[in-house]
Write a protein that holds these residues in place. Structure first.
Motif, short mmCIF file in Angstrom:
data_model
loop_
_atom_site.label_atom_id
_atom_site.label_comp_id
_atom_site.label_asym_id
_atom_site.label_seq_id
_atom_site.Cartn_x
_atom_site.Cartn_y
_atom_site.Cartn_z
N GLN A 1 0.84 -1.19 0.00
CA GLN A 1 0.00 0.00 0.00
C GLN A 1 0.89 1.25 0.00
O GLN A 1 1.77 1.38 0.83
CB GLN A 1 -0.90 0.02 1.25
CG GLN A 1 -1.86 1.18 1.31
CD GLN A 1 -3.02 1.05 0.33
OE1 GLN A 1 -3.16 0.02 -0.33
NE2 GLN A 1 -3.81 2.08 0.19
N VAL A 2 0.64 2.13 -0.95
CA VAL A 2 1.42 3.36 -1.07
C VAL A 2 0.70 4.49 -0.34
O VAL A 2 -0.52 4.63 -0.45
CB VAL A 2 1.61 3.72 -2.54
CG1 VAL A 2 2.35 5.05 -2.67
CG2 VAL A 2 2.35 2.62 -3.26
N GLN A 3 1.45 5.27 0.38
CA GLN A 3 0.90 6.47 0.99
C GLN A 3 1.65 7.69 0.47
O GLN A 3 2.87 7.61 0.23
CB GLN A 3 1.02 6.42 2.51
CG GLN A 3 0.06 5.44 3.17
CD GLN A 3 0.13 5.51 4.68
OE1 GLN A 3 1.19 5.66 5.26
NE2 GLN A 3 -1.02 5.42 5.33
N THR A 25 5.57 6.76 0.02
CA THR A 25 6.18 5.83 0.96
C THR A 25 6.61 4.55 0.26
O THR A 25 6.23 3.45 0.63
CB THR A 25 5.23 5.49 2.11
OG1 THR A 25 4.03 4.92 1.56
CG2 THR A 25 4.91 6.71 2.92
N ARG A 96 0.60 8.48 -10.09
CA ARG A 96 0.02 7.44 -10.94
C ARG A 96 1.09 6.94 -11.92
O ARG A 96 2.11 7.57 -12.18
CB ARG A 96 -1.18 7.98 -11.72
CG ARG A 96 -0.84 9.05 -12.75
CD ARG A 96 -2.11 9.50 -13.49
NE ARG A 96 -1.82 10.39 -14.60
CZ ARG A 96 -1.75 11.72 -14.49
NH1 ARG A 96 -1.93 12.29 -13.31
NH2 ARG A 96 -1.49 12.46 -15.55
N LEU A 100 2.84 1.70 -10.20
CA LEU A 100 1.62 1.78 -9.40
C LEU A 100 0.47 1.09 -10.12
O LEU A 100 0.29 1.27 -11.32
CB LEU A 100 1.25 3.23 -9.12
CG LEU A 100 2.27 4.05 -8.34
CD1 LEU A 100 1.77 5.46 -8.12
CD2 LEU A 100 2.59 3.38 -7.01
N ARG A 102 -2.71 1.67 -9.39
CA ARG A 102 -3.83 2.60 -9.49
C ARG A 102 -3.34 4.00 -9.14
O ARG A 102 -2.18 4.19 -8.79
CB ARG A 102 -4.95 2.17 -8.54
CG ARG A 102 -4.57 2.19 -7.06
CD ARG A 102 -5.76 1.91 -6.19
NE ARG A 102 -5.46 1.93 -4.76
CZ ARG A 102 -5.44 3.02 -4.00
NH1 ARG A 102 -5.66 4.20 -4.55
NH2 ARG A 102 -5.20 2.93 -2.71
N TYR A 104 -3.04 7.24 -6.77
CA TYR A 104 -3.02 7.48 -5.33
C TYR A 104 -3.15 8.98 -5.06
O TYR A 104 -2.68 9.81 -5.86
CB TYR A 104 -1.71 6.97 -4.72
CG TYR A 104 -1.66 5.47 -4.60
CD1 TYR A 104 -1.19 4.69 -5.65
CD2 TYR A 104 -2.10 4.83 -3.45
CE1 TYR A 104 -1.16 3.31 -5.55
CE2 TYR A 104 -2.07 3.45 -3.34
CZ TYR A 104 -1.60 2.70 -4.40
OH TYR A 104 -1.58 1.33 -4.30
N GLN A 107 -3.75 13.11 1.62
CA GLN A 107 -4.91 13.42 2.45
C GLN A 107 -5.40 14.84 2.25
O GLN A 107 -6.51 15.18 2.66
CB GLN A 107 -4.55 13.21 3.94
CG GLN A 107 -3.72 14.32 4.58
CD GLN A 107 -2.24 14.20 4.27
OE1 GLN A 107 -1.79 13.36 3.49
NE2 GLN A 107 -1.45 15.06 4.90
#
Length: 115
Positions: A1-3, A25, A96, A100, A102, A104, A107
């Motif tokens: 999971q990328v943040q 990340t 993107r 990747l 998808r 991302y 926040q």
């Protein structure tokens, strides 16, 4: 999971400058396009600036000459000069392509420019 971890933003007066940074990340994948979008109250999210891994940039007409995007691998920075009240919005980092699976999004970080 990328943040996507964003930093910067805040409240400034017209004509002042701010810088936004965003770091993904992950370090072992190459990300094709990183950049920034923004969404003002009551409006749709819109492109601010993006940069590909090859260095190609795209800017919204409204920020050309005032904002500069830069990138170091999977970190992207947006230098914003001569800020205007119409730049007030929540700014979102995006990533993107490349490795990747998808798109991302960060926040979001609030920028408010007072007249």
């Amino acid at each position: 999971q990328v943040q996507l971890v964003e930093s910067g933003g805040g409240l400034v007066q017209t004509g002042e400058s701010l810088s936004l940074s965003c770091a993904a990340t992950l370090s072992f994948f190459s990300i094709d396009v990183m950049g920034w979008y923004r969404q003002a109250p009551g409006k749709q999210r819109e492109l601010v600036a993006t940069m590909t891994s090859g260095g190609t940039t795209e800017y919204a007409d409204s920020v050309k000459g005032r904002f500069t995007i830069s990138r170091a691998k999977n970190t992207v920075t947006l230098q914003m000069n001569s800020l205007k009240p119409e730049d007030t919005a929540v700014y979102y980092c995006s990533a993107r392509g490349g490795g990747l699976a998808r798109d991302y999004w960060g926040q979001g970080t609030q920028i408010a420019v007072s007249a």
